[in-house]
Design an enzyme around this catalytic site. Structure first.
Site, short mmCIF file in Angstrom:
data_model
loop_
_atom_site.label_atom_id
_atom_site.label_comp_id
_atom_site.label_asym_id
_atom_site.label_seq_id
_atom_site.Cartn_x
_atom_site.Cartn_y
_atom_site.Cartn_z
CD GLN A 5 -2.71 1.42 2.43
OE1 GLN A 5 -2.38 0.87 3.48
NE2 GLN A 5 -3.71 2.28 2.35
NE ARG A 15 2.14 -7.75 -2.39
CZ ARG A 15 1.04 -7.02 -2.30
NH1 ARG A 15 0.02 -7.23 -3.09
NH2 ARG A 15 0.96 -6.07 -1.38
CG ASP A 34 12.29 -13.85 1.85
OD1 ASP A 34 12.01 -12.97 2.71
OD2 ASP A 34 12.08 -15.06 2.02
CE1 TYR A 36 2.23 -3.70 11.92
CE2 TYR A 36 0.66 -2.36 13.14
CZ TYR A 36 1.55 -2.51 12.08
OH TYR A 36 1.74 -1.47 11.22
P1 NAD Z 1 1.50 -3.91 2.81
O1 NAD Z 1 1.12 -5.19 3.45
O2 NAD Z 1 0.55 -3.25 1.90
O3 NAD Z 1 2.87 -4.09 2.03
C1 NAD Z 1 3.93 -4.84 2.53
C2 NAD Z 1 4.71 -5.40 1.35
O4 NAD Z 1 5.80 -6.17 1.85
C3 NAD Z 1 3.86 -6.34 0.49
O5 NAD Z 1 3.90 -5.96 -0.88
C4 NAD Z 1 4.50 -7.71 0.69
O6 NAD Z 1 4.47 -8.54 -0.47
C5 NAD Z 1 5.93 -7.32 1.05
N1 NAD Z 1 6.62 -8.38 1.79
C6 NAD Z 1 6.08 -9.19 2.75
N2 NAD Z 1 7.02 -10.06 3.19
C7 NAD Z 1 8.17 -9.78 2.50
C8 NAD Z 1 9.47 -10.33 2.50
N3 NAD Z 1 9.78 -11.38 3.30
N4 NAD Z 1 10.41 -9.80 1.68
C9 NAD Z 1 10.10 -8.77 0.86
N5 NAD Z 1 8.86 -8.21 0.80
C10 NAD Z 1 7.91 -8.71 1.61
O7 NAD Z 1 1.92 -2.91 3.99
P2 NAD Z 1 1.89 -1.31 4.01
O8 NAD Z 1 0.56 -0.89 4.46
O9 NAD Z 1 2.44 -0.78 2.76
O10 NAD Z 1 2.88 -1.05 5.22
C11 NAD Z 1 4.26 -0.80 5.04
C12 NAD Z 1 4.87 -0.53 6.40
O11 NAD Z 1 4.21 0.58 7.01
C13 NAD Z 1 4.75 -1.69 7.41
O12 NAD Z 1 5.89 -1.72 8.22
C14 NAD Z 1 3.55 -1.31 8.24
O13 NAD Z 1 3.61 -1.86 9.51
C15 NAD Z 1 3.71 0.20 8.29
N6 NAD Z 1 2.44 0.88 8.59
C16 NAD Z 1 1.43 0.87 7.70
C17 NAD Z 1 0.23 1.52 8.01
C18 NAD Z 1 -0.93 1.55 7.06
O14 NAD Z 1 -2.01 2.02 7.42
N7 NAD Z 1 -0.77 1.06 5.83
C19 NAD Z 1 0.08 2.17 9.25
C20 NAD Z 1 1.13 2.12 10.16
C21 NAD Z 1 2.33 1.49 9.81
N1 SER Z 2 -3.01 0.59 9.60
C1 SER Z 2 -2.24 -0.24 10.45
C2 SER Z 2 -3.03 -1.40 10.94
O1 SER Z 2 -4.23 -1.25 11.07
C3 SER Z 2 -1.74 0.54 11.64
O2 SER Z 2 -0.42 0.24 11.81
O3 SER Z 2 -2.48 -2.42 11.18
#
Ligand code: NAD
Ligand code: SER
Length: 313
Positions: free
Chosen positions: A14, A38, A54, A144
């Site tokens: 995302q 992916r 990975d 988490y």
């Molecule tokens: P997401 O799940 O959309 O994307 C994560 C990506 O990591 C995916 O494309 C997945 O294929 C990839 N991935 C998973 N395992 C992997 C591996 N072993 N090697 C390489 N790639 C791998 O997550 P996001 O929402 O984009 O979040 C990114 C970061 O931001 C995370 O650390 C998440 O905790 C943090 N975060 C996100 C939010 C939110 O609302 N989206 C809020 C707070 C924190």
């Molecule tokens: N948007 C994230 C979750 O709901 C917050 O880190 O997991």
């Protein structure tokens, strides 16, 4: 001037898609390597280099960092809150080992900077619920949140002990239209816009009065880049910065959508994600980020709703 070469791990997710595109605009397409477990997200196709990677395979990660002359890493690969509760050991392993692999290689290869996001999920039921401050009681109850809190202290440790310039933000729930969210508790606030346009109704998995801290993706991308561009002497927090834009409930986002789609209807069927949401603060005090490196959000709920519906419609 020394040219940075950036590796974005988790680039198909995302945040990763939009962050990769923004970094490519800033630094040039060839300077930003997208990496994910992916396949490449279609929105990244043809916009710059992509490698399949990975983050758990430290040797291969190290080889890629050397081979591609990487100087900065943005580590976004993680398991989020809702998926994490279904498989706690998987979430712990990926969220911790992925970070440790990157921090170790950053130290060995003397990378110039690392970005790693934390989350509002570090806070637990004993933290203040309203305007939760930067420093307070932090006792997370989700796997988490536990992994994010431990990760924050690993970042601080690598900065203090080895001088690794690692920077971090506690993102709120992020709302975007380009790439789908990956298994979080705040995902309802993305799904709702899709369903409002296609069904004129949405059944929410959280109760109507569940307030959570939220942010529109353009603000989150800008915050990330501003933090990473700030001079090192402006960064006083080496665990992770509180970051905030808005706080709303499912009932309030429904009203915001009804201003644009008057016949939109909302129903509620809370599930296991309700208890995760109930353990987090309703709003966040991010005055330290505002003071240190000048953070200022732009989007409120109604401005975000108009933009989301325009782009998805
Ligand atoms: P997401 O799940 O959309 O994307 C994560 C990506 O990591 C995916 O494309 C997945 O294929 C990839 N991935 C998973 N395992 C992997 C591996 N072993 N090697 C390489 N790639 C791998 O997550 P996001 O929402 O984009 O979040 C990114 C970061 O931001 C995370 O650390 C998440 O905790 C943090 N975060 C996100 C939010 C939110 O609302 N989206 C809020 C707070 C924190
Ligand atoms: N948007 C994230 C979750 O709901 C917050 O880190 O997991």
């Amino acid at each position: 001037m020394h040219k940075e070469k950036i590796l974005v791990i988790g680039a198909s997710g995302q945040i990763g898609v939009e962050l990769t595109l923004a970094l490519r605009k800033m630094h040039g397409a060839a300077q930003v390597v997208a990496a994910d477990l992916r396949e490449q997200n279609p929105l990244l196709a043809g916009t710059g280099p992509y490698v399949s990677l990975d983050v758990m395979n430290k040797e291969m990660l190290h080889v890629q960092i050397i081979r591609q002359n990487i100087t900065q890493v943005y580590l976004l690969a993680a398991i989020l809150s809702a998926t994490g509760e279904k498989n706690p050991s998987l979430a712990w392993n990926l969220n911790m080992q992925g970070l440790l692999n990157v921090l170790d290689i950053a130290r060995e290869e003397k990378l110039s900077k690392v970005f790693w996001p934390s989350s509002i999920a570090v806070f637990g039921p004993s933290s203040p619920r309203v305007n939760c401050p930067q420093q307070t009681i932090i006792e997370p109850t989700t796997i988490y949140g536990i992994s994010k809190y431990a990760g924050e202290f690993w970042c601080n440790y690598y900065w203090q002990r080895y001088g690794v310039d690692v920077r971090s933000l506690r993102y709120p729930g992020l709302i975007s239209y380009k790439s789908a969210p990956g298994g979080g508790t705040t995902d309802y606030a993305v799904e709702i816009y899709h369903e409002a346009l296609s069904q004129r109704s949405y059944t929410c998995f959280l109760k109507q009065d569940t307030y959570l801290p939220m942010m529109y993706m353009p603000d989150a991308i800008r915050a990330t880049i501003e933090l990473m561009e700030a001079p090192a002497d402006r960064i006083s927090v080496r665990t992770s910065y509180n970051l905030s834009a808005m706080s709303f409930s499912p009932a309030e986002i429904a009203v915001s959508i009804q201003k644009q789609i008057p016949d939109f209807r909302m129903a509620y069927q809370p599930d296991y994600r309700q208890s995760i949401a109930d353990s987090w603060p309703q709003s966040i005090d991010d005055s330290v980020a505002r003071r240190d490196w000048g953070w200022k959000h732009e989007y409120d709920l109604d401005a975000m709703t108009v933009d989301m519906l325009q782009n998805l419609g």
